[in-house]
Write a protein that holds these residues in place. Structure first.
Motif, short mmCIF file in Angstrom:
data_model
loop_
_atom_site.label_atom_id
_atom_site.label_comp_id
_atom_site.label_asym_id
_atom_site.label_seq_id
_atom_site.Cartn_x
_atom_site.Cartn_y
_atom_site.Cartn_z
N ASN A 42 42.29 41.34 30.26
CA ASN A 42 40.84 41.36 30.37
C ASN A 42 40.50 42.17 31.62
OD1 ASN A 42 38.15 40.83 31.00
ND2 ASN A 42 38.24 38.77 30.14
N HIS A 43 40.12 43.41 31.42
CA HIS A 43 39.89 44.30 32.55
C HIS A 43 38.71 43.86 33.41
CE1 HIS A 43 43.00 47.06 31.32
NE2 HIS A 43 42.55 46.96 30.08
N HIS A 44 37.75 43.20 32.80
CA HIS A 44 36.62 42.67 33.59
C HIS A 44 37.09 41.55 34.51
CE1 HIS A 44 33.64 45.09 31.59
NE2 HIS A 44 34.11 44.72 30.41
N ALA A 45 37.99 40.70 34.01
CA ALA A 45 38.53 39.62 34.84
C ALA A 45 39.34 40.19 36.01
CB ALA A 45 39.39 38.68 34.00
N VAL A 46 40.09 41.24 35.75
CA VAL A 46 40.87 41.89 36.80
C VAL A 46 39.94 42.47 37.86
CG1 VAL A 46 42.43 43.82 37.32
CG2 VAL A 46 42.86 42.38 35.33
N LEU A 47 38.89 43.12 37.43
CA LEU A 47 37.94 43.70 38.37
C LEU A 47 37.26 42.60 39.19
CD1 LEU A 47 36.53 46.20 39.46
CD2 LEU A 47 34.86 45.97 37.60
N PRO A 78 50.96 46.58 26.37
CA PRO A 78 50.69 45.31 27.05
C PRO A 78 49.30 45.25 27.68
CG PRO A 78 52.68 46.35 27.92
CD PRO A 78 52.09 47.28 26.92
N SER A 79 48.73 46.38 28.05
CA SER A 79 47.41 46.36 28.66
C SER A 79 46.32 45.98 27.67
CB SER A 79 47.09 47.69 29.34
OG SER A 79 46.95 48.70 28.36
N TYR A 121 44.52 35.37 42.01
CA TYR A 121 45.95 35.69 41.97
C TYR A 121 46.53 35.43 40.58
CZ TYR A 121 45.78 35.79 47.11
OH TYR A 121 45.48 36.08 48.42
N ARG A 122 46.05 34.42 39.89
CA ARG A 122 46.53 34.16 38.53
C ARG A 122 46.24 35.34 37.62
NH1 ARG A 122 44.36 27.96 38.26
NH2 ARG A 122 46.33 26.92 38.74
N VAL A 123 45.06 35.89 37.74
CA VAL A 123 44.68 37.05 36.92
C VAL A 123 45.48 38.27 37.33
CG1 VAL A 123 42.80 38.66 36.39
CG2 VAL A 123 42.36 36.19 36.42
N VAL A 153 48.83 41.66 35.94
CA VAL A 153 48.83 43.13 35.94
C VAL A 153 49.73 43.72 37.03
CG1 VAL A 153 46.60 43.38 34.82
CG2 VAL A 153 46.70 43.25 37.29
N SER A 154 49.92 42.99 38.12
CA SER A 154 50.76 43.46 39.22
C SER A 154 51.63 42.31 39.73
CB SER A 154 49.90 43.99 40.38
OG SER A 154 49.13 45.07 39.98
N PRO A 155 52.62 41.90 38.92
CA PRO A 155 53.41 40.73 39.31
C PRO A 155 54.14 40.87 40.64
CG PRO A 155 54.24 41.70 37.27
CD PRO A 155 53.01 42.45 37.66
#
Length: 129
Positions: free
Chosen positions: A8-13, A3-4, A34-36, A40-42
């Protein structure tokens, strides 16, 4: 598939950096972050997203009922996605549904208001058990 791979890891960062700044970001930026992060951490971010969406709808879109309704709808969806074991889930869902119902009343959508009222009654009755 992992799933990872779809995240988009850049968006998460960027979202984490936006929330960790020295000043509280504007509501629009918090909602975006929060949407992003809810992807990853619902468990951590769905409650924050649900609350922020309600605030965003009331503060920024009180004069745009169509957008406010969409934001309230998204808030309800986020609250419903919370784990059933989460202790604050029912309270948050009731809050989101209440504000969603109030927006429907303002838009004179009575049939949908009745559906929301029934869901609220069912939730409150189940919570009392």
């Amino acid at each position: 598939m992992n799933p990872s791979a779809h995240i988009n890891h850049h968006a998460v960062l960027r979202a984490r950096v936006a929330l960790l700044g020295s000043e509280k970001p504007p509501i629009a930026e918090r909602v975006a972050a929060y949407r992003v992060l809810a992807q990853v951490s619902p468990l951590a971010y769905l409650p924050l997203l649900a609350v922020a969406l309600c605030k965003y709808a009331r503060r920024e879109f009180a004069d745009r009922p169509d957008i406010a309704l969409a934001l309230h709808t998204e808030s309800v969806v986020a609250a419903r996605r919370m784990c059933a074991l989460e202790p604050e889930r029912v309270e948050l869902l009731v809050h989101s549904l209440t504000l969603y119902g109030e927006q429907l009343v303002r838009m004179d959508r009575q049939e949908e208001v009745r559906t929301v009222e029934k869901e609220l009654a069912d939730l409150l009755q189940a919570d009392q058990r």
